[in-house]
Design a protein around this motif. Structure first.
Motif, PDB file in Angstrom:
ATOM      1  N   THR A 119       0.855  -1.231  -0.061  1.00 46.30           N
ATOM      2  CA  THR A 119      -0.134  -0.024  -0.088  1.00 46.30           C
ATOM      3  C   THR A 119       0.879   1.240   0.028  1.00 46.30           C
ATOM      4  O   THR A 119       0.392   2.286  -0.590  1.00 46.30           O
ATOM      5  CB  THR A 119      -0.958  -0.021   1.287  1.00 46.30           C
ATOM      6  N   CYS A 120       1.990   1.137   0.561  1.00 46.51           N
ATOM      7  CA  CYS A 120       2.944   2.213   0.694  1.00 46.51           C
ATOM      8  C   CYS A 120       3.393   2.703  -0.675  1.00 46.51           C
ATOM      9  O   CYS A 120       3.351   3.809  -1.323  1.00 46.51           O
ATOM     10  CB  CYS A 120       4.052   2.118   1.559  1.00 46.51           C
ATOM     11  N   LEU A 121       3.698   1.711  -1.622  1.00 43.84           N
ATOM     12  CA  LEU A 121       4.322   1.921  -2.867  1.00 43.84           C
ATOM     13  C   LEU A 121       3.295   2.432  -3.771  1.00 43.84           C
ATOM     14  O   LEU A 121       3.408   3.163  -4.653  1.00 43.84           O
ATOM     15  CB  LEU A 121       4.735   0.476  -3.377  1.00 43.84           C
ATOM     16  N   ASP A 144       9.410  10.544  -5.151  1.00 41.51           N
ATOM     17  CA  ASP A 144       9.288  10.212  -3.769  1.00 41.51           C
ATOM     18  C   ASP A 144      10.387   9.233  -3.272  1.00 41.51           C
ATOM     19  O   ASP A 144      11.063   8.605  -4.177  1.00 41.51           O
ATOM     20  CB  ASP A 144       8.118   9.528  -3.163  1.00 41.51           C
ATOM     21  N   GLY A 145      10.837   9.267  -1.965  1.00 43.65           N
ATOM     22  CA  GLY A 145      11.996   8.447  -1.481  1.00 43.65           C
ATOM     23  C   GLY A 145      11.418   7.505  -0.405  1.00 43.65           C
ATOM     24  O   GLY A 145      10.263   7.841   0.388  1.00 43.65           O
ATOM     25  N   LEU A 146      12.002   6.202  -0.213  1.00 42.74           N
ATOM     26  CA  LEU A 146      11.514   5.458   0.707  1.00 42.74           C
ATOM     27  C   LEU A 146      12.657   5.224   1.619  1.00 42.74           C
ATOM     28  O   LEU A 146      13.773   4.832   1.320  1.00 42.74           O
ATOM     29  CB  LEU A 146      11.069   4.188  -0.080  1.00 42.74           C
ATOM     30  N   LEU A 147      12.334   5.245   3.001  1.00 50.41           N
ATOM     31  CA  LEU A 147      13.173   4.799   4.039  1.00 50.41           C
ATOM     32  C   LEU A 147      12.676   3.819   4.723  1.00 50.41           C
ATOM     33  O   LEU A 147      11.460   3.977   5.489  1.00 50.41           O
ATOM     34  CB  LEU A 147      13.646   6.322   4.734  1.00 50.41           C
ATOM     35  N   LEU A 148      13.388   2.902   5.039  1.00 45.15           N
ATOM     36  CA  LEU A 148      12.950   1.589   5.948  1.00 45.15           C
ATOM     37  C   LEU A 148      13.509   1.550   7.106  1.00 45.15           C
ATOM     38  O   LEU A 148      15.086   1.895   7.525  1.00 45.15           O
ATOM     39  CB  LEU A 148      13.326   0.498   5.107  1.00 45.15           C
ATOM     40  N   ILE A 149      12.811   1.638   8.325  1.00 41.11           N
ATOM     41  CA  ILE A 149      13.236   1.731   9.644  1.00 41.11           C
ATOM     42  C   ILE A 149      12.604   0.573  10.303  1.00 41.11           C
ATOM     43  O   ILE A 149      11.581  -0.267   9.908  1.00 41.11           O
ATOM     44  CB  ILE A 149      13.071   3.066  10.248  1.00 41.11           C
ATOM     45  N   GLU A 150      13.238   0.387  11.587  1.00 38.94           N
ATOM     46  CA  GLU A 150      12.530  -0.391  12.404  1.00 38.94           C
ATOM     47  C   GLU A 150      12.275  -2.069  11.628  1.00 38.94           C
ATOM     48  O   GLU A 150      13.248  -2.262  10.896  1.00 38.94           O
ATOM     49  CB  GLU A 150      11.234   0.073  13.106  1.00 38.94           C
ATOM     50  N   ASP A 151      11.328  -2.748  11.870  1.00 32.59           N
ATOM     51  CA  ASP A 151      11.124  -3.873  11.242  1.00 32.59           C
ATOM     52  C   ASP A 151      11.162  -4.077   9.923  1.00 32.59           C
ATOM     53  O   ASP A 151      11.328  -5.102   9.038  1.00 32.59           O
ATOM     54  CB  ASP A 151       9.892  -4.752  11.867  1.00 32.59           C
ATOM     55  N   ALA A 152      10.825  -2.848   9.138  1.00 29.43           N
ATOM     56  CA  ALA A 152      10.892  -2.813   7.690  1.00 29.43           C
ATOM     57  C   ALA A 152      12.080  -2.988   7.069  1.00 29.43           C
ATOM     58  O   ALA A 152      12.212  -3.511   5.875  1.00 29.43           O
ATOM     59  CB  ALA A 152      10.156  -1.678   7.154  1.00 29.43           C
ATOM     60  N   VAL A 153      13.366  -3.019   7.957  1.00 30.35           N
ATOM     61  CA  VAL A 153      14.650  -3.368   7.120  1.00 30.35           C
ATOM     62  C   VAL A 153      14.788  -4.634   6.844  1.00 30.35           C
ATOM     63  O   VAL A 153      15.816  -4.774   6.004  1.00 30.35           O
ATOM     64  CB  VAL A 153      15.736  -2.979   8.375  1.00 30.35           C
ATOM     65  N   ILE A 154      13.970  -5.513   7.060  1.00 31.59           N
ATOM     66  CA  ILE A 154      14.090  -6.921   6.566  1.00 31.59           C
ATOM     67  C   ILE A 154      13.611  -7.018   5.209  1.00 31.59           C
ATOM     68  O   ILE A 154      13.911  -8.012   4.525  1.00 31.59           O
ATOM     69  CB  ILE A 154      13.287  -7.957   7.534  1.00 31.59           C
ATOM     70  N   LEU A 155      12.906  -6.170   4.581  1.00 31.21           N
ATOM     71  CA  LEU A 155      12.826  -6.058   3.030  1.00 31.21           C
ATOM     72  C   LEU A 155      13.774  -6.034   2.277  1.00 31.21           C
ATOM     73  O   LEU A 155      14.933  -5.586   2.794  1.00 31.21           O
ATOM     74  CB  LEU A 155      11.967  -4.944   2.878  1.00 31.21           C
ATOM     75  N   THR A 156      13.858  -6.590   1.097  1.00 31.14           N
ATOM     76  CA  THR A 156      15.019  -6.675   0.246  1.00 31.14           C
ATOM     77  C   THR A 156      14.557  -5.992  -1.222  1.00 31.14           C
ATOM     78  O   THR A 156      13.340  -5.684  -1.292  1.00 31.14           O
ATOM     79  CB  THR A 156      15.243  -8.047  -0.361  1.00 31.14           C
ATOM     80  N   ARG A 157      15.288  -5.580  -1.978  1.00 28.38           N
ATOM     81  CA  ARG A 157      15.147  -4.814  -3.322  1.00 28.38           C
ATOM     82  C   ARG A 157      14.227  -5.594  -4.185  1.00 28.38           C
ATOM     83  O   ARG A 157      13.343  -5.320  -4.688  1.00 28.38           O
ATOM     84  CB  ARG A 157      16.505  -4.615  -3.756  1.00 28.38           C
ATOM     85  N   LYS A 159      11.483   0.259  -9.612  1.00 28.19           N
ATOM     86  CA  LYS A 159      12.724   0.378  -9.439  1.00 28.19           C
ATOM     87  C   LYS A 159      13.565   1.755  -9.314  1.00 28.19           C
ATOM     88  O   LYS A 159      14.501   1.991  -8.957  1.00 28.19           O
ATOM     89  CB  LYS A 159      13.674  -0.335 -10.331  1.00 28.19           C
ATOM     90  N   GLU A 160      12.455   2.683  -9.683  1.00 24.88           N
ATOM     91  CA  GLU A 160      12.768   4.138 -10.025  1.00 24.88           C
ATOM     92  C   GLU A 160      12.839   5.045  -8.645  1.00 24.88           C
ATOM     93  O   GLU A 160      13.742   5.892  -8.507  1.00 24.88           O
ATOM     94  CB  GLU A 160      12.059   4.842 -11.110  1.00 24.88           C
ATOM     95  N   PRO A 198      23.808  -2.819  -4.187  1.00 24.19           N
ATOM     96  CA  PRO A 198      24.509  -1.435  -4.135  1.00 24.19           C
ATOM     97  C   PRO A 198      23.334  -0.382  -4.371  1.00 24.19           C
ATOM     98  O   PRO A 198      23.800   0.758  -4.118  1.00 24.19           O
ATOM     99  CB  PRO A 198      25.261  -1.483  -5.605  1.00 24.19           C
ATOM    100  N   SER A 199      22.042  -0.989  -4.881  1.00 21.60           N
ATOM    101  CA  SER A 199      21.131   0.351  -5.113  1.00 21.60           C
ATOM    102  C   SER A 199      20.428   0.739  -3.801  1.00 21.60           C
ATOM    103  O   SER A 199      19.460   1.414  -3.781  1.00 21.60           O
ATOM    104  CB  SER A 199      20.190  -0.165  -6.072  1.00 21.60           C
ATOM    105  N   TRP A 200      21.078   0.143  -2.659  1.00 21.49           N
ATOM    106  CA  TRP A 200      20.413   0.316  -1.436  1.00 21.49           C
ATOM    107  C   TRP A 200      21.381   0.931  -0.625  1.00 21.49           C
ATOM    108  O   TRP A 200      22.672   0.624  -0.253  1.00 21.49           O
ATOM    109  CB  TRP A 200      20.160  -1.122  -0.862  1.00 21.49           C
ATOM    110  N   GLN A 201      20.757   2.174  -0.075  1.00 20.50           N
ATOM    111  CA  GLN A 201      21.780   2.996   0.833  1.00 20.50           C
ATOM    112  C   GLN A 201      21.629   3.042   2.336  1.00 20.50           C
ATOM    113  O   GLN A 201      20.250   3.032   2.570  1.00 20.50           O
ATOM    114  CB  GLN A 201      21.583   4.408   0.237  1.00 20.50           C
ATOM    115  N   LEU A 202      22.494   2.642   2.941  1.00 16.82           N
ATOM    116  CA  LEU A 202      22.260   2.449   4.432  1.00 16.82           C
ATOM    117  C   LEU A 202      22.938   3.869   5.161  1.00 16.82           C
ATOM    118  O   LEU A 202      23.750   4.342   4.775  1.00 16.82           O
ATOM    119  CB  LEU A 202      23.316   1.178   5.059  1.00 16.82           C
ATOM    120  N   ILE A 203      21.791   4.302   5.993  1.00 18.62           N
ATOM    121  CA  ILE A 203      21.972   5.588   6.584  1.00 18.62           C
ATOM    122  C   ILE A 203      21.957   5.443   8.229  1.00 18.62           C
ATOM    123  O   ILE A 203      21.511   4.789   8.523  1.00 18.62           O
ATOM    124  CB  ILE A 203      21.001   6.623   6.030  1.00 18.62           C
ATOM    125  N   ASN A 204      22.689   6.529   8.700  1.00 23.45           N
ATOM    126  CA  ASN A 204      22.625   6.663  10.316  1.00 23.45           C
ATOM    127  C   ASN A 204      21.445   7.936  10.650  1.00 23.45           C
ATOM    128  O   ASN A 204      21.053   8.428   9.674  1.00 23.45           O
ATOM    129  CB  ASN A 204      23.789   7.057  10.724  1.00 23.45           C
TER     130      ASN A 204
END
Lengths: 130, 88
Positions: B15-17, B24-37, B43-44, B64-70
């Motif tokens: 539903t988010c997509l 728009d950008g998507l930031l995964l936090i908490e339990d959502a980080v288990i998702l993969t590309r 893909k855009e 590599p298309s996945w950026q990890l941030i602090n």
């Protein structure tokens, strides 16, 4: 320099939202930005209960928010309707509802949803943690 | 108007997509980080995940298309976009 407000609806003991919000708040301040207000709503208000006694080896979220608020002079605003439903009352509400004691931590303040609207208008960004 | 979508629940991804626009950008936090590309059909869209939550869950993201941030970058990201929507 930007102004942020946060809306927190996460239950402090069911998921990670309050913890994430705390870390985000610290990062905002470390970057030199301003926190206008942190608004607690729905189950998020449960963190304002001064009677919370989490185990000693867990982060005490109530004390963590209170410490941050005092040190950095941040407004911690709690939705009064959501709070009263969950037994979080100040002295005035305790008396009005014939309760034996207040239960809100003194670092938090009961107020209405108008304070959320005002925070949204007065901030560059509102970020929600649920 | 560019919106940053913050997702913490992996089961709400579809539903988010659907709600997201091209820039728009998507930031995964908490339990959502288990998702993969692979889970993300569009893909855009720019994709980031909160490193601290990734590490806490022992997930190994090598895409590599996945950026990890602090958290500092998380704050910056909310300012890069016009607004943020936390998709609960």
């Amino acid at each position: 320099m930007a102004t942020f407000s946060l809306l927190i609806t996460a239950n402090p003991y069911s998921n990670q939202g309050q913890y994430s919000a705390l870390k985000f708040t610290k990062a905002v301040l470390e970057a030199g930005h301003i926190i206008k207000r942190i608004f607690f709503y729905a189950d998020g208000v449960l963190v304002a209960n001064r009677l919370n006694c989490p185990p000693a080896d867990e982060l005490n979220l109530t004390k963590s928010w209170a410490k941050l608020a005092i040190e950095k002079d941040i407004e911690l605003t709690v939705c009064v309707t959501a709070a009263l439903k969950r037994g979080i009352v100040n002295q005035a509400e305790a008396e009005r509802n014939a309760l034996t004691s207040e239960s809100i931590d003194p670092a938090f303040e009961l107020s209405g949803l108008g304070q959320l609207t005002e925070a949204m208008l007065a901030s560059d960004r509102l970020v929600t943690f649920g | 108007m560019k919106t940053l979508f913050i997702l913490n629940n992996p089961s709400k991804l579809t539903t988010c997509l659907e709600a997201m626009a091209k820039d728009d950008g998507l930031l995964l936090i908490e339990d959502a980080v288990i998702l993969t590309r692979k889970n993300i059909e569009r893909k855009e869209i720019s994709l980031q995940a909160l490193n601290e939550d990734v590490t806490a869950r022992g997930v190994n993201h090598t895409d590599p298309s996945w950026q990890l941030i602090n958290y500092a970058k998380f704050v910056e990201l909310t300012l890069t976009f016009d607004k943020s929507v936390t998709w609960l």
